[in-house]
Design an enzyme around this catalytic site. Sequence first.
Site, PDB file in Angstrom:
ATOM      1  N   THR A   1       2.616 127.456  20.624  1.00 54.41           N
ATOM      2  CA  THR A   1       2.293 128.512  20.101  1.00 54.41           C
ATOM      3  C   THR A   1       1.840 128.855  21.114  1.00 54.41           C
ATOM      4  O   THR A   1       2.395 130.504  21.194  1.00 54.41           O
ATOM      5  CB  THR A   1       1.474 128.806  19.202  1.00 54.41           C
ATOM      6  OG1 THR A   1       1.139 127.315  18.039  1.00 54.41           O
ATOM      7  CG2 THR A   1       0.784 129.386  18.294  1.00 54.41           C
TER       8      THR A   1
ATOM      9  N   ALA B   1       5.435 112.883  26.273  1.00 53.48           N
ATOM     10  CA  ALA B   1       5.100 112.770  27.833  1.00 53.48           C
ATOM     11  C   ALA B   1       3.942 112.038  27.783  1.00 53.48           C
ATOM     12  O   ALA B   1       3.327 111.679  29.009  1.00 53.48           O
ATOM     13  CB  ALA B   1       3.903 114.357  27.364  1.00 53.48           C
TER      14      ALA B   1
ATOM     15  N   PHE C   1      -9.518 130.751  17.613  1.00 53.04           N
ATOM     16  CA  PHE C   1      -9.473 130.539  16.409  1.00 53.04           C
ATOM     17  C   PHE C   1     -10.327 131.321  15.752  1.00 53.04           C
ATOM     18  O   PHE C   1     -11.564 132.102  16.390  1.00 53.04           O
ATOM     19  CB  PHE C   1     -10.075 128.581  16.713  1.00 53.04           C
ATOM     20  CG  PHE C   1      -8.889 127.816  16.907  1.00 53.04           C
ATOM     21  CD1 PHE C   1      -8.692 127.138  15.746  1.00 53.04           C
ATOM     22  CD2 PHE C   1      -8.197 127.548  18.047  1.00 53.04           C
ATOM     23  CE1 PHE C   1      -7.593 125.735  15.466  1.00 53.04           C
ATOM     24  CE2 PHE C   1      -7.515 127.307  18.186  1.00 53.04           C
ATOM     25  CZ  PHE C   1      -6.894 125.883  17.185  1.00 53.04           C
TER      26      PHE C   1
ATOM     27  N   LYS D   1      -0.523 124.984  22.350  1.00 54.62           N
ATOM     28  CA  LYS D   1      -0.311 124.999  23.907  1.00 54.62           C
ATOM     29  C   LYS D   1       1.744 125.357  23.646  1.00 54.62           C
ATOM     30  O   LYS D   1       2.075 126.461  24.026  1.00 54.62           O
ATOM     31  CB  LYS D   1       0.120 123.905  24.615  1.00 54.62           C
ATOM     32  CG  LYS D   1       1.262 123.705  26.465  1.00 54.62           C
ATOM     33  CD  LYS D   1       0.476 122.447  26.968  1.00 54.62           C
ATOM     34  CE  LYS D   1       0.488 121.469  26.004  1.00 54.62           C
ATOM     35  NZ  LYS D   1       2.045 121.051  25.134  1.00 54.62           N
TER      36      LYS D   1
ATOM     37  N   TRP E   1      -0.889 132.999  17.961  1.00 53.81           N
ATOM     38  CA  TRP E   1      -1.264 132.533  15.857  1.00 53.81           C
ATOM     39  C   TRP E   1      -1.070 133.634  15.404  1.00 53.81           C
ATOM     40  O   TRP E   1      -0.446 134.069  14.791  1.00 53.81           O
ATOM     41  CB  TRP E   1      -1.875 131.378  16.449  1.00 53.81           C
ATOM     42  CG  TRP E   1      -2.078 130.975  14.745  1.00 53.81           C
ATOM     43  CD1 TRP E   1      -1.153 130.127  14.125  1.00 53.81           C
ATOM     44  CD2 TRP E   1      -2.304 130.994  14.069  1.00 53.81           C
ATOM     45  NE1 TRP E   1      -0.820 129.008  13.236  1.00 53.81           N
ATOM     46  CE2 TRP E   1      -2.017 129.931  12.796  1.00 53.81           C
ATOM     47  CE3 TRP E   1      -3.196 132.252  13.252  1.00 53.81           C
ATOM     48  CZ2 TRP E   1      -2.152 130.682  11.342  1.00 53.81           C
ATOM     49  CZ3 TRP E   1      -3.360 132.039  11.292  1.00 53.81           C
ATOM     50  CH2 TRP E   1      -2.623 131.041  10.747  1.00 53.81           C
TER      51      TRP E   1
ATOM     52  N   LYS F   1       1.252 114.612  12.840  1.00 47.73           N
ATOM     53  CA  LYS F   1       1.598 116.263  13.150  1.00 47.73           C
ATOM     54  C   LYS F   1       2.283 116.750  12.778  1.00 47.73           C
ATOM     55  O   LYS F   1       1.001 118.448  12.564  1.00 47.73           O
ATOM     56  CB  LYS F   1       2.058 116.377  14.583  1.00 47.73           C
ATOM     57  CG  LYS F   1       2.371 117.186  16.296  1.00 47.73           C
ATOM     58  CD  LYS F   1       2.737 116.670  16.396  1.00 47.73           C
ATOM     59  CE  LYS F   1       2.657 118.337  17.812  1.00 47.73           C
ATOM     60  NZ  LYS F   1       3.336 117.949  18.874  1.00 47.73           N
TER      61      LYS F   1
END
Length: 562
Positions: free
Chosen positions: A79, A279, A387, A77, A415, A111
């Site tokens: 990215t 969040a 991806f 998200k 990406w 992470k």
Amino acid sequence: MKTQTPIKTDIEIAQSVKMKPIAEIVDLLDVTEGEWEPYGKYKAKIDLSLLERKKQHPDGKLVLVTAISPTPAGEGKTTVTVGLGQALNRLGKKAVIAVREPSLGPNFGMKGGAAGGGYSQVVPMEDINLHFTGDFHAITTAHNLLAALLDNHVHQGNELNIDPRQVVWKRVIDMNDRALRDIVIGLGGKTNGVPREAGFDITVASEIMAILCLSEDLEELKESLASMLVAYTYEGTPVYVRDLGAQGAMTLVLKDAIKPNLVQTLEHTPALIHGGPFANIAHGCNSLIATKMALKLGDYVVTEAGFGSDLGAEKFLNIKSRKGGLHPSAVVLVATVRALKMHGGVAKQDLGSENVGALIEGCSNLEKHIDTIKHFGLPFVVALNRFPTDTENELKAVKDLCEKQGIPLALTEVWEYGGAGGEPLAQKVMETIENAENHFRFLYDEGSSIPEKIEKIAKKVYGADGVLFTDKARKQIKEYERWGWDAMPICMAKTQYSFSDNPALLGRPKGFVITVRELKPSLGAGFIVALTGDIMTMPGFPKRPAALAMDIDEEGTISGLF
């Protein structure tokens, strides 16, 4: 597009790109000399006086980036947020990005870094992922200053008649440390204070973080801090920060932290990075000040909200937009083939194999998130974040499904290619803003009862059949009504992995109810937190923390930070 080789890590990519001095980034914006101050070569603080000067300047178009329910497969998200901002600038638009600051705990835990990825990153990523400009340290200090003043008050005679068993204000640290969740303080004799049970939360779960991210100036920040609940008396009367008189000193600590931070992306797109509330505990958005500032500085502002649309976006729209009078122009909903396959029942280790059937099954999760955005009356675009393992058959299956249902979709490759890989998404977003109807509305009236607001969220956003309130929660609702705390928005604390409060229920579960086990008043932030499931406010490290793979050499070059 052909795959770029060799594939570098995010930090290697970030270190290979030459950044511009921050003064050159400032020059891209309408910021005067007295409205910014450098924090080294590549970072700056922007003064709040800019908002006053540009008060009459029209706002740019606000694009909110959210996602499907997150999975270990990854959605990207942030990215996509960075890549979309870069793409808009490539297309000749003046775009500014507004995102959150990463927390040290998750960075060193599981992470890794959180500044985008690949060729769509904000830099200097090492600084952003570590101490940055010290905002989180200031919030930690202000929070713990209050805790120290509170315990000192009790020790020095307890004029307010505070019941030590009913102190609700914990301490915080910006690190994952499970050993600090539940502790006992004041041991060791009379001079060490009054013994009581206490604990730590992670800094991003602090109410002060939420307040800083929803305040619009220093005076409002101080007033909001003064309104925070810290304890109850022996008679059960609430005790607020204003009763201790601590708000002035706390605001003093936060005087620089309230100013947004300006950095750049790998393609030199301006980025305001400020604040970082959790969040699934708080509202999961960057600061209102930074968002409003970006709207005065750019024709397009690309911002994000944490986790999926059921958490971050719902709170961005019902809490942040309500508080700040924001009106998003469009929503971008990020999805990946890998994540959709997981929602269709594929195990993580099998995601590299083509499975169109599971992919179609998992698209039910995407469809529910689209349904949620529609409840808010906003136009949207699905960003299918590609991806390398995605097959043409899988990509075609998602495209065909969206085309059949009239869902606007853009294949996104930010990406791998940075802004160039986001141009189809940028074009689609601009077309959608230009042509689609926008009937933005809140999901509920904040004056409705607490149960009514929670039920609206559970049914409309999660797809639940209803809500079950524990006896404790029902007792708290009556108490909050008694004190006049009920006419505020609701901030749901729920697992990010499922629409339900059970993280194992992926896809689009049906026939479930949401159980609200307890409530917490965030009176300074201006919302009521409804806790469901088992939500941790102090995470722990995994068996092999990411920190163990991080290092720095004698020349100061960092490795292993994502």
